[in-house]
Design a protein around this motif. Sequence first.
Motif, PDB file in Angstrom:
ATOM      1  N   ILE A   1     -21.771 -35.007  47.838  1.00 24.72           N
ATOM      2  CA  ILE A   1     -21.437 -33.669  48.317  1.00 24.72           C
ATOM      3  C   ILE A   1     -22.362 -33.281  49.466  1.00 24.72           C
ATOM      4  CG2 ILE A   1     -21.055 -31.266  47.624  1.00 24.72           C
ATOM      5  CD1 ILE A   1     -21.031 -32.254  44.715  1.00 24.72           C
ATOM      6  N   ALA A   2     -23.634 -33.640  49.333  1.00 23.41           N
ATOM      7  CA  ALA A   2     -24.639 -33.292  50.341  1.00 23.41           C
ATOM      8  C   ALA A   2     -24.387 -33.985  51.670  1.00 23.41           C
ATOM      9  CB  ALA A   2     -26.034 -33.639  49.830  1.00 23.41           C
ATOM     10  N   VAL A   3     -23.550 -35.020  51.684  1.00 25.83           N
ATOM     11  CA  VAL A   3     -23.270 -35.738  52.926  1.00 25.83           C
ATOM     12  C   VAL A   3     -22.625 -34.827  53.964  1.00 25.83           C
ATOM     13  CG1 VAL A   3     -20.960 -36.528  52.257  1.00 25.83           C
ATOM     14  CG2 VAL A   3     -22.360 -37.941  53.796  1.00 25.83           C
ATOM     15  N   TYR A   4     -22.028 -33.715  53.518  1.00 29.00           N
ATOM     16  CA  TYR A   4     -21.403 -32.766  54.449  1.00 29.00           C
ATOM     17  C   TYR A   4     -22.411 -31.753  55.003  1.00 29.00           C
ATOM     18  CZ  TYR A   4     -16.887 -34.518  52.935  1.00 29.00           C
ATOM     19  OH  TYR A   4     -15.810 -35.324  52.682  1.00 29.00           O
ATOM     20  N   LEU A   5     -23.634 -31.778  54.501  1.00 31.03           N
ATOM     21  CA  LEU A   5     -24.647 -30.805  54.898  1.00 31.03           C
ATOM     22  C   LEU A   5     -25.742 -31.477  55.716  1.00 31.03           C
ATOM     23  CD1 LEU A   5     -25.075 -29.041  51.425  1.00 31.03           C
ATOM     24  CD2 LEU A   5     -23.595 -28.322  53.323  1.00 31.03           C
ATOM     25  N   PRO A   6     -26.512 -30.672  56.465  1.00 26.97           N
ATOM     26  CA  PRO A   6     -27.691 -31.232  57.126  1.00 26.97           C
ATOM     27  C   PRO A   6     -28.607 -31.871  56.088  1.00 26.97           C
ATOM     28  CG  PRO A   6     -27.227 -29.024  57.937  1.00 26.97           C
ATOM     29  CD  PRO A   6     -26.320 -29.246  56.775  1.00 26.97           C
ATOM     30  N   ARG A   7     -29.370 -32.874  56.496  1.00 26.50           N
ATOM     31  CA  ARG A   7     -30.211 -33.585  55.537  1.00 26.50           C
ATOM     32  C   ARG A   7     -31.349 -32.714  55.000  1.00 26.50           C
ATOM     33  NH1 ARG A   7     -26.210 -35.483  55.517  1.00 26.50           N
ATOM     34  NH2 ARG A   7     -25.534 -37.583  56.112  1.00 26.50           N
ATOM     35  N   GLN A   8     -31.709 -31.655  55.689  1.00 25.33           N
ATOM     36  CA  GLN A   8     -32.650 -30.659  55.176  1.00 25.33           C
ATOM     37  C   GLN A   8     -31.972 -29.297  55.245  1.00 25.33           C
ATOM     38  OE1 GLN A   8     -34.032 -33.065  57.482  1.00 25.33           O
ATOM     39  NE2 GLN A   8     -34.720 -34.176  55.653  1.00 25.33           N
ATOM     40  N   ILE A   9     -31.910 -28.612  54.121  1.00 25.86           N
ATOM     41  CA  ILE A   9     -31.268 -27.300  54.092  1.00 25.86           C
ATOM     42  C   ILE A   9     -32.287 -26.230  53.732  1.00 25.86           C
ATOM     43  CG2 ILE A   9     -29.051 -28.312  53.469  1.00 25.86           C
ATOM     44  CD1 ILE A   9     -29.493 -27.378  50.605  1.00 25.86           C
ATOM     45  N   ASP A  10     -32.023 -24.985  54.154  1.00 26.44           N
ATOM     46  CA  ASP A  10     -32.947 -23.898  53.854  1.00 26.44           C
ATOM     47  C   ASP A  10     -32.626 -23.281  52.494  1.00 26.44           C
ATOM     48  OD1 ASP A  10     -30.690 -22.311  54.232  1.00 26.44           O
ATOM     49  OD2 ASP A  10     -31.259 -21.727  56.268  1.00 26.44           O
ATOM     50  N   VAL A  11     -33.418 -22.290  52.106  1.00 27.29           N
ATOM     51  CA  VAL A  11     -33.271 -21.667  50.791  1.00 27.29           C
ATOM     52  C   VAL A  11     -31.913 -20.986  50.645  1.00 27.29           C
ATOM     53  CG1 VAL A  11     -34.192 -19.898  49.235  1.00 27.29           C
ATOM     54  CG2 VAL A  11     -35.751 -21.351  50.538  1.00 27.29           C
ATOM     55  N   ASN A  12     -31.454 -20.309  51.681  1.00 30.57           N
ATOM     56  CA  ASN A  12     -30.182 -19.594  51.612  1.00 30.57           C
ATOM     57  C   ASN A  12     -29.019 -20.545  51.318  1.00 30.57           C
ATOM     58  OD1 ASN A  12     -31.375 -17.097  52.150  1.00 30.57           O
ATOM     59  ND2 ASN A  12     -31.188 -17.380  54.373  1.00 30.57           N
ATOM     60  N   LEU A  13     -29.000 -21.678  52.022  1.00 31.60           N
ATOM     61  CA  LEU A  13     -27.936 -22.650  51.795  1.00 31.60           C
ATOM     62  C   LEU A  13     -28.074 -23.284  50.413  1.00 31.60           C
ATOM     63  CD1 LEU A  13     -25.447 -23.978  52.872  1.00 31.60           C
ATOM     64  CD2 LEU A  13     -26.865 -25.626  54.121  1.00 31.60           C
ATOM     65  N   LEU A  14     -29.308 -23.483  49.976  1.00 34.13           N
ATOM     66  CA  LEU A  14     -29.541 -24.017  48.632  1.00 34.13           C
ATOM     67  C   LEU A  14     -28.940 -23.096  47.570  1.00 34.13           C
ATOM     68  CD1 LEU A  14     -30.914 -25.984  46.608  1.00 34.13           C
ATOM     69  CD2 LEU A  14     -32.958 -24.526  46.772  1.00 34.13           C
ATOM     70  N   LEU A  15     -29.145 -21.798  47.718  1.00 30.85           N
ATOM     71  CA  LEU A  15     -28.619 -20.830  46.755  1.00 30.85           C
ATOM     72  C   LEU A  15     -27.089 -20.827  46.752  1.00 30.85           C
ATOM     73  CD1 LEU A  15     -31.083 -17.841  47.315  1.00 30.85           C
ATOM     74  CD2 LEU A  15     -31.048 -19.486  45.416  1.00 30.85           C
ATOM     75  N   ILE A  16     -26.488 -20.982  47.937  1.00 28.59           N
ATOM     76  CA  ILE A  16     -25.024 -21.056  48.016  1.00 28.59           C
ATOM     77  C   ILE A  16     -24.518 -22.293  47.279  1.00 28.59           C
ATOM     78  CG2 ILE A  16     -23.077 -21.395  49.588  1.00 28.59           C
ATOM     79  CD1 ILE A  16     -24.605 -19.714  51.647  1.00 28.59           C
ATOM     80  N   VAL A  17     -25.184 -23.425  47.497  1.00 30.10           N
ATOM     81  CA  VAL A  17     -24.808 -24.674  46.829  1.00 30.10           C
ATOM     82  C   VAL A  17     -24.899 -24.527  45.309  1.00 30.10           C
ATOM     83  CG1 VAL A  17     -25.489 -27.074  46.445  1.00 30.10           C
ATOM     84  CG2 VAL A  17     -25.420 -26.160  48.765  1.00 30.10           C
ATOM     85  N   LEU A  18     -26.001 -23.965  44.833  1.00 27.54           N
ATOM     86  CA  LEU A  18     -26.199 -23.802  43.390  1.00 27.54           C
ATOM     87  C   LEU A  18     -25.162 -22.865  42.784  1.00 27.54           C
ATOM     88  CD1 LEU A  18     -30.112 -23.545  43.201  1.00 27.54           C
ATOM     89  CD2 LEU A  18     -28.667 -25.509  42.644  1.00 27.54           C
ATOM     90  N   ALA A  19     -24.842 -21.793  43.489  1.00 21.48           N
ATOM     91  CA  ALA A  19     -23.844 -20.841  42.985  1.00 21.48           C
ATOM     92  C   ALA A  19     -22.472 -21.501  42.892  1.00 21.48           C
ATOM     93  CB  ALA A  19     -23.788 -19.614  43.891  1.00 21.48           C
ATOM     94  N   TYR A  20     -22.113 -22.266  43.907  1.00 21.66           N
ATOM     95  CA  TYR A  20     -20.812 -22.948  43.920  1.00 21.66           C
ATOM     96  C   TYR A  20     -20.722 -23.986  42.804  1.00 21.66           C
ATOM     97  CZ  TYR A  20     -16.799 -25.611  45.659  1.00 21.66           C
ATOM     98  OH  TYR A  20     -15.591 -26.250  45.776  1.00 21.66           O
ATOM     99  N   PHE A  21     -21.772 -24.784  42.646  1.00 24.21           N
ATOM    100  CA  PHE A  21     -21.776 -25.806  41.599  1.00 24.21           C
ATOM    101  C   PHE A  21     -21.707 -25.177  40.212  1.00 24.21           C
ATOM    102  CE2 PHE A  21     -24.079 -29.378  44.150  1.00 24.21           C
ATOM    103  CZ  PHE A  21     -23.013 -29.406  45.027  1.00 24.21           C
ATOM    104  N   THR A  22     -22.406 -24.070  40.038  1.00 26.16           N
ATOM    105  CA  THR A  22     -22.394 -23.386  38.737  1.00 26.16           C
ATOM    106  C   THR A  22     -20.995 -22.886  38.405  1.00 26.16           C
ATOM    107  OG1 THR A  22     -24.714 -22.702  38.985  1.00 26.16           O
ATOM    108  CG2 THR A  22     -23.360 -21.472  37.400  1.00 26.16           C
TER     109      THR A  22
END
Length: 321
Positions: free
Chosen positions: A184-205
Amino acid sequence: MEMTTIYTIIGFALAGYSVIANDSIQTLGTFIASKQKWFKWYTLASAASFVMILAITWGWYSNAGDISYGRLTRIPFQEIQWYHAVAPGILLVLTRIGIPVSTTFLVLSAFASTVVLEKMLMKSVVGYGLAAVAAYICWIVVSKFINEKFDEVEDKWIGFWRNSVWVTSAWLWWVWLSHDVANIAVYLPRQIDVNLLLIVLAYFTALLFYIFYINGGTIQKVVLDKTGTRYARSATIINVIYAAVLYYFKELNDLPMSTTWVFVGLLCGRELAISTMNKDYKFKYVFPLIGKDFLKMTIGLTVSVAIVLAIHYIIIPNNWF
């Protein structure tokens, strides 16, 4: 909004749903099967989500913002094109009809070179074989002491096995995430910031809660078809062996591999061992199950190879769209 951004959002959303709906059943399938009788679906979903949040956050923190646990070092970030978004769409269709295909091949094939894809395939084939052999040996030993299908657990051990499912499922879920989040992370930059991390976690949850709400969906049948997977004792043994094999390959190198192939190999070895030790469980019942799963994996692999060949030899040279 630029088209590349739209393709990124579509690809990430479809990959997230497909990977969680298809591959997560490898790790959570026995957990769901053995616990749904005793706990509400949202309780189980909350436990799985808690472990998922910890695992992805730890990967992000320990790998300088890379949630893939370094699994994408050989696949550099690319500007997302339409064909990158098509791959998880195909995976979504196959998932809906209950085919346990490899998301690693089907999704990463759109990004990987033919050389990397070949190495991924070899690692996955070895994983399949190692899991099958390990499972066969382990269940031959286990079958000398217990019959998973008929032996009842003594009352004094019931609590131990039920609690063991929680612990071993959490460990397996964590190890699996360190492999397959890369899909899934292959669609994202190899380093993401906190805001994008929170979006990812919310979506996965949200996806996890949905999967538990439908009790694993169509693909859960791959787990339920196998002997005794609803029992806490059997689920614990499966979790431990599967997690150990995945952990070995995680530490071996940073090359992605198909956890689906490892999982199906494990179930293959287990069924063969049970049929070897149980006179009432004939080989003629086992081989249709094994053959059906292998055929489904072959279908997924064929589609994956077709995708990577089409991208590298047809789409890119002709610069379509």
